[in-house]
Design a protein around this motif. Structure first.
Motif, PDB file in Angstrom:
ATOM      1  N   CYS A  77       0.851  -1.191   0.000  1.00  0.00           N
ATOM      2  CA  CYS A  77       0.000   0.000   0.000  1.00  0.00           C
ATOM      3  C   CYS A  77       0.893   1.249   0.000  1.00  0.00           C
ATOM      4  CB  CYS A  77      -0.920  -0.009   1.212  1.00  0.00           C
ATOM      5  SG  CYS A  77      -2.174   1.274   1.139  1.00  0.00           S
ATOM      6  N   CYS A  79       0.375   4.241   1.039  1.00  0.00           N
ATOM      7  CA  CYS A  79       0.223   5.249   2.085  1.00  0.00           C
ATOM      8  C   CYS A  79       1.410   5.190   3.052  1.00  0.00           C
ATOM      9  CB  CYS A  79      -1.078   5.005   2.862  1.00  0.00           C
ATOM     10  SG  CYS A  79      -1.037   3.507   3.855  1.00  0.00           S
ATOM     11  N   GLY A  82      -0.849   4.018   7.082  1.00  0.00           N
ATOM     12  CA  GLY A  82      -2.113   3.301   7.195  1.00  0.00           C
ATOM     13  C   GLY A  82      -3.253   4.112   6.633  1.00  0.00           C
ATOM     14  N   CYS A  83      -4.103   3.474   5.848  1.00  0.00           N
ATOM     15  CA  CYS A  83      -5.235   4.147   5.220  1.00  0.00           C
ATOM     16  C   CYS A  83      -6.375   3.135   5.124  1.00  0.00           C
ATOM     17  CB  CYS A  83      -4.825   4.660   3.836  1.00  0.00           C
ATOM     18  SG  CYS A  83      -4.587   3.329   2.636  1.00  0.00           S
ATOM     19  N   CYS A  86      -5.670  -0.324   3.583  1.00  0.00           N
ATOM     20  CA  CYS A  86      -4.846  -1.361   4.208  1.00  0.00           C
ATOM     21  C   CYS A  86      -5.241  -1.626   5.651  1.00  0.00           C
ATOM     22  CB  CYS A  86      -3.363  -1.060   4.032  1.00  0.00           C
ATOM     23  SG  CYS A  86      -2.774   0.480   4.745  1.00  0.00           S
ATOM     24  N   LYS A 101       1.376   0.727  11.062  1.00  0.00           N
ATOM     25  CA  LYS A 101       1.469   0.010   9.794  1.00  0.00           C
ATOM     26  C   LYS A 101       2.809  -0.707   9.667  1.00  0.00           C
ATOM     27  CE  LYS A 101       1.628   0.584   4.805  1.00  0.00           C
ATOM     28  NZ  LYS A 101       1.754   1.531   3.684  1.00  0.00           N
TER      29      LYS A 101
END
Ligand SMILES: [Zn+2]
Ligand SMILES: [Zn+2]
Length: 115
Positions: A77, A79, A82-83, A86, A101
């Motif tokens: 991912c 980002c 964390g987004c 994910c 993350k």
């Protein structure tokens, strides 16, 4: 540690529907930095139906592929921390507080056996 298991839990739940016949709303999760019964950081992903709908059995059988796919998703991912694609979850009971993350990637690598 809490952010690590929490983020990994969200990733695992998000991808579980690919491996079992379920929707992410059918499963629940709890993650704990140190669980009294295991003495270790512990993630529970459970079938949300009273009595169970067979999701846990399917998930257990697919666990290796499931962990690997989750690792690929979170690690891949784009980002930073964390987004919603994910490790963030629309159904988190803790408002997606404390998600790590990078920690989740390290943990999933460990679980997948690829360090
Ligand atoms: Zn992301
Ligand atoms: Zn959560």
């Amino acid at each position: 540690m809490l952010g690590t298991v929490h983020a990994a839990e969200h990733g695992l739940i998000g991808l579980l529907p690919l491996f079992t016949i379920c929707d992410r709303w059918d499963v629940g999760g709890v993650s704990i930095a140190s669980h009294p019964q295991t003495g270790e950081p512990t993630i529970f992903v459970y079938d949300g139906y009273p009595g169970g709908a067979g999701i846990a059995e399917l998930a257990f059988e697919a666990s290796e592929r499931h962990v690997r796919a989750t690792l690929d998703l979170v690690e891949g991912c784009r980002c930073d921390d964390g987004c919603p694609s994910c490790v963030q979850s629309p159904k988190c009971g803790n408002w997606n507080e404390y998600l790590d993350k990078a920690g989740a990637v390290a943990l999933l690598r460990l679980l997948a056996g690829t360090r």
